[in-house]
Design an enzyme around this catalytic site. Structure first.
Site, short mmCIF file in Angstrom:
data_model
loop_
_atom_site.label_atom_id
_atom_site.label_comp_id
_atom_site.label_asym_id
_atom_site.label_seq_id
_atom_site.Cartn_x
_atom_site.Cartn_y
_atom_site.Cartn_z
N ARG A 52 13.31 -27.01 -61.76
CA ARG A 52 13.84 -26.87 -60.40
C ARG A 52 12.71 -26.91 -59.38
O ARG A 52 12.90 -27.35 -58.25
CB ARG A 52 14.68 -25.58 -60.28
CG ARG A 52 15.23 -25.34 -58.89
CD ARG A 52 16.51 -24.51 -58.85
NE ARG A 52 16.51 -23.39 -59.77
CZ ARG A 52 15.81 -22.26 -59.60
NH1 ARG A 52 15.04 -22.11 -58.54
NH2 ARG A 52 15.89 -21.30 -60.49
N TYR A 104 23.64 -39.36 -37.80
CA TYR A 104 24.46 -39.34 -39.00
C TYR A 104 25.40 -38.13 -38.92
O TYR A 104 24.96 -36.99 -38.84
CB TYR A 104 23.57 -39.29 -40.24
CG TYR A 104 24.36 -39.12 -41.50
CD1 TYR A 104 25.35 -40.04 -41.84
CD2 TYR A 104 24.15 -38.05 -42.34
CE1 TYR A 104 26.10 -39.88 -42.98
CE2 TYR A 104 24.89 -37.88 -43.49
CZ TYR A 104 25.88 -38.80 -43.80
OH TYR A 104 26.64 -38.63 -44.92
N ASP A 177 14.48 -39.22 -39.03
CA ASP A 177 15.31 -39.82 -40.08
C ASP A 177 15.14 -41.33 -39.94
O ASP A 177 15.68 -41.95 -39.03
CB ASP A 177 16.78 -39.40 -39.90
CG ASP A 177 17.70 -40.01 -40.97
OD1 ASP A 177 17.28 -40.98 -41.62
OD2 ASP A 177 18.83 -39.52 -41.12
N LYS A 202 20.01 -44.94 -49.91
CA LYS A 202 20.28 -46.19 -49.19
C LYS A 202 19.24 -47.25 -49.58
O LYS A 202 19.23 -47.67 -50.71
CB LYS A 202 20.29 -45.91 -47.68
CG LYS A 202 21.04 -44.62 -47.30
CD LYS A 202 22.50 -44.64 -47.67
CE LYS A 202 23.14 -43.31 -47.32
NZ LYS A 202 24.52 -43.19 -47.74
C1 LIG Z 1 20.95 -42.07 -41.60
C2 LIG Z 1 21.39 -41.18 -42.70
N1 LIG Z 1 20.77 -40.01 -42.89
C3 LIG Z 1 21.12 -39.18 -43.88
C4 LIG Z 1 22.17 -39.47 -44.74
C5 LIG Z 1 22.55 -38.51 -45.82
O1 LIG Z 1 22.15 -39.02 -47.08
P1 LIG Z 1 22.90 -38.65 -48.45
O2 LIG Z 1 24.25 -39.29 -48.41
O3 LIG Z 1 21.98 -39.20 -49.50
O4 LIG Z 1 22.99 -37.16 -48.50
C6 LIG Z 1 22.85 -40.67 -44.57
C7 LIG Z 1 24.00 -41.00 -45.45
O5 LIG Z 1 24.80 -41.87 -45.16
C8 LIG Z 1 22.47 -41.54 -43.54
O6 LIG Z 1 23.10 -42.72 -43.33
#
Ligand SMILES: Cc1ncc(COP(=O)(O)O)c(C=O)c1O
Length: 383
Positions: A52, A104, A177, A202
């Site tokens: 972990r 997001y 992000d 992604k």
């Molecule tokens: C821009 C962005 N940030 C964060 C996330 C969250 O990622 P996860 O689905 O791997 O938790 C996403 C998911 O679609 C995203 O598009």
């Protein structure tokens, strides 16, 4: 491989050129052990104790991402959400944070519904406007500015360098992000950010077959150590197989992302003046509000995400999605296959997505095929 002497494409293709010392294998073995042997004198000299907290399967993918982002260190997480929320959970009750109005949606929901419960003062601002960010800063209280650029689902652009300067002048950190920009097009740390986050689910993974997140830091400081503790103690730890898949996916990162972004640019230009399309939202179009900033801070492309606003409103948008044959109606983004999604249906109340908006994740298929499929779907969707 000396990563300082080769280009990022080479770093990615060879995953830093690491060879397994025991077997001379070019791709790494899969480490599944959840626990590690303690030395007879009660020490853990290997540096490993329990899965972990740490895992040898993380070493290579973390080193690759840190190198691609020009960061000091990286940490893998069980998802993009686990990575992003670890940053906020490392803050203290009472801290003030700024986040974008357009971001997001799941992270925005978590910030408003959970982060606030644990005492963070969360304020949403127009992150595309440095003056609005400056005005929202509370000197001495603002500890973090969170940026997403290009931002879901309108592909709003934030000027990373300008926002970093505002955050730093107030003693706050800037986290970006960069899931949609990817390290191929933007290096947030070089532009002044302190932390970079990717939903590695992604583009980094790239094949719609894993869920993962990663953070990269510019400094190995107290905040970074706290984030590491959040991962170990809250348990948002990535699995060994997902780490292995992620490393494999990143080998083709540059090829995939450049191809997808070139197709996205072509699709955006094709539909920009289309009689059945109200608007195309894509930072690569010169008419996009963030184009000038994007052209400055993104190198070689504007990403592979765009949105179409379909003439005829929500019903026409949903009908268009219903008629695609090649594109897949599915959520997520960043895979080899192109996806289409009616975003307002997913996000529900409070979404910035207009009801006529279809979000497109462009994959690596032939761009003409993708355009032809959208053309026929738009034609069949009209009443
Ligand atoms: C821009 C962005 N940030 C964060 C996330 C969250 O990622 P996860 O689905 O791997 O938790 C996403 C998911 O679609 C995203 O598009």
């Amino acid at each position: 491989m000396n990563p300082f002497h080769v280009k990022p494409e080479t770093v990615a293709a060879q995953a830093l050129g690491w060879i397994d010392e025991k077997t001379r294998a070019i791709t790494p073995p899969l480490h599944l052990s959840s626990t590690y042997l303690r030395d007879p004198d009660n020490q853990y000299r290997s540096g490993r104790c329990y899965i972990r907290a740490d895992n040898p399967a993380f070493d290579q993918p973390e080193a690759v991402v840190a190198q691609l982002e020009q960061g000091r260190a990286a940490l893998l997480f069980a998802s993009g959400m686990a990575a992003a929320t670890a940053v906020f959970q490392a803050l203290a009750p009472g801290d003030h944070v700024l986040a974008p109005k357009v971001m997001y949606w799941s992270l925005r929901n978590w910030l408003m519904n959970f982060a606030t419960h644990w005492g963070l003062a969360v304020e949403l601002v127009d992150m595309s406007d440095p003056a609005a960010v400056q005005a929202a800063i509370r000197p001495g209280r603002t500890k973090l500015v969170w940026v997403e650029t290009p931002a879901n689902p309108l592909w709003t652009i934030t000027d990373i360098a300008a926002t970093a300067a505002i955050a730093h002048a107030a003693g706050a950190r800037l986290a970006v992000d960069s899931t949609v920009a990817t390290p191929v097009f933007t290096q947030p740390l070089a532009l002044g950010a302190d932390l970079v986050m990717h939903a590695a689910t992604k583009y980094l993974g790239g094949h719609s077959d894993l869920v993962a997140g990663v953070l990269v830091t510019r400094d190995d400081d107290a905040l970074w150590q706290r984030i590491r503790s959040v991962r170990a103690q809250l348990g948002g730890t990535l699995g060994s197989f997902e780490s292995w898949l992620l490393l494999r996916g990143m080998r083709t990162l540059y090829l995939r992302v450049r191809q997808a972004a070139a197709s996205a640019q072509r699709i955006a230009e094709h539909f920009a003046a289309h009689p059945r399309v109200e608007a195309v939202l894509y930072p690569g179009l010169p008419t996009a509000p963030g184009h000038a900033v994007a052209a400055r801070q993104m190198q070689g492309g504007f990403g592979a995400m765009l949105s179409l606003r379909v003439k005829g409103g929500e019903a026409a948008a949903i009908a268009t999605a219903a008629h695609v044959e090649l594109w897949k109606r599915a959520t997520s983004l960043g895979g080899t296959e192109s996806l289409v999604e009616h975003r307002a249906s997913v996000e529900g109340a409070g979404t910035p997505a207009p009801p006529d908006l279809l979000r497109l994740s462009v994959g690596i298929e032939e761009a003409g095929d993708l355009i032809a499929d959208l053309e026929q779907a738009l034609a069949r969707a009209q009443p």
